[in-house]
Write an enzyme that holds these catalytic residues in place. Structure first.
Site, short mmCIF file in Angstrom:
data_model
loop_
_atom_site.label_atom_id
_atom_site.label_comp_id
_atom_site.label_asym_id
_atom_site.label_seq_id
_atom_site.Cartn_x
_atom_site.Cartn_y
_atom_site.Cartn_z
N HIS A 1 0.81 -1.22 0.00
CA HIS A 1 0.00 0.00 0.00
C HIS A 1 0.85 1.27 0.00
CE1 HIS A 1 0.53 -0.22 4.47
NE2 HIS A 1 0.53 1.09 4.34
N ASP B 1 -0.31 -7.60 1.67
CA ASP B 1 0.26 -6.25 1.68
C ASP B 1 1.78 -6.30 1.73
OD1 ASP B 1 0.43 -3.51 1.75
OD2 ASP B 1 -0.11 -3.34 3.88
N SER C 1 4.68 1.99 8.14
CA SER C 1 4.35 0.95 7.17
C SER C 1 5.58 0.47 6.41
CB SER C 1 3.34 1.47 6.15
OG SER C 1 2.04 1.45 6.66
#
Length: 258
Positions: free
Chosen positions: A66, A110, A208
């Protein structure tokens, strides 16, 4: 993650990537000794830190899928401790290719590879973190997560210096239970949860793609979570299962042959 009505947001600095508030900063941690995590990468758009990443090959960085965004002049910075200081050990690279996992959709799977335009120069400050993970981490295991994400749940700016926090693995069964995520999202066998019973230690916005390391083994990547520092909404991580490791090796094989 397919975060439906409970509205989760991926942990990307400066950009909300999905529903309402999936997180990405280090909460309750501490600044690491400068350059003591030489595998860390900062993924930047127009010079601004967006996500973390891990150098797994001189020309390849592993991160969360992402974190991909079209345009924005993306670069990868290696060898950094402070994002703002002009540190002589920093190496900055243009990106040749983004390769998200083929099954990535709304948060599941992801994980993404980034190929640098040129290979990094490995030295004391820029080193590889090798994949040695297994498919399982025991509930209650203490792990470290590292990143430049926000350090306060109500402040959505990144940390200038690299931070690290110790979090505890939470079983998939508990994380999917009604009192936790209640299957929104579903924590699959390729995912794992980690946090703190009091909600005082967590990853959050900007983290992330960074690594979750348990007992010296690189096990997972930061993916997201619901807000930050909430005891029954721990961080959600992409577990480096055999499926992903096989995929990574297949993509890196041509590079290794050169």
């Amino acid at each position: 993650m397919s975060f439906s009505s409970s509205a989760l947001v991926f942990l990307v600095a400066g950009i909300y990537m999905s529903s309402e508030s999936f997180h990405t900063e280090i909460i309750g941690g501490r600044e690491v000794q400068p350059h003591s995590r030489p595998f860390m990468a900062s993924i930047q758009y127009r010079g601004k830190h967006i996500c973390g990443g891990v150098l797994i090959h001189p020309q390849w960085v592993l991160t969360a899928a992402h974190c991909y965004s079209r345009g924005h002049s993306p670069t990868v910075v290696l060898g950094a401790h402070s994002l703002s200081k002009n540190e002589p050990m920093k190496q900055t690279f243009e990106i040749k290719e983004f390769i998200p996992f083929s099954g990535f959709k709304s948060g599941t799977n992801d994980i993404m590879l980034i190929k640098l335009r040129t290979a990094a120069e490995l030295n004391k400050h820029v080193q590889l973190l090798h994949l040695r993970s297994k498919n399982y981490i025991r509930d209650g295991t203490k792990c470290q997560v590292t990143g430049w994400g926000s350090t306060k749940p109500d402040v959505l700016t990144t940390s200038d210096t690299l931070q690290e926090v110790t979090v505890t693995i939470i079983s998939r069964k508990r994380c999917n239970s009604q009192s936790y995520y209640n299957h929104k999202p579903v924590i699959t066998k390729d995912m794992i949860c980690a946090g703190d019973r009091r909600g005082e230690k967590d990853s959050c916005k900007g983290d992330s793609g960074g690594p979750l390391i348990c007992k010296g083994v690189f096990h997972a990547l930061v993916s997201g979570g619901y807000k930050c520092g909430i005891s029954n909404k721990p961080g959600v991580y992409t577990l480096l299962t055999k499926k992903y490791q096989t995929w990574i090796k297949s993509k890196l094989a041509p590079s290794s042959a050169h």
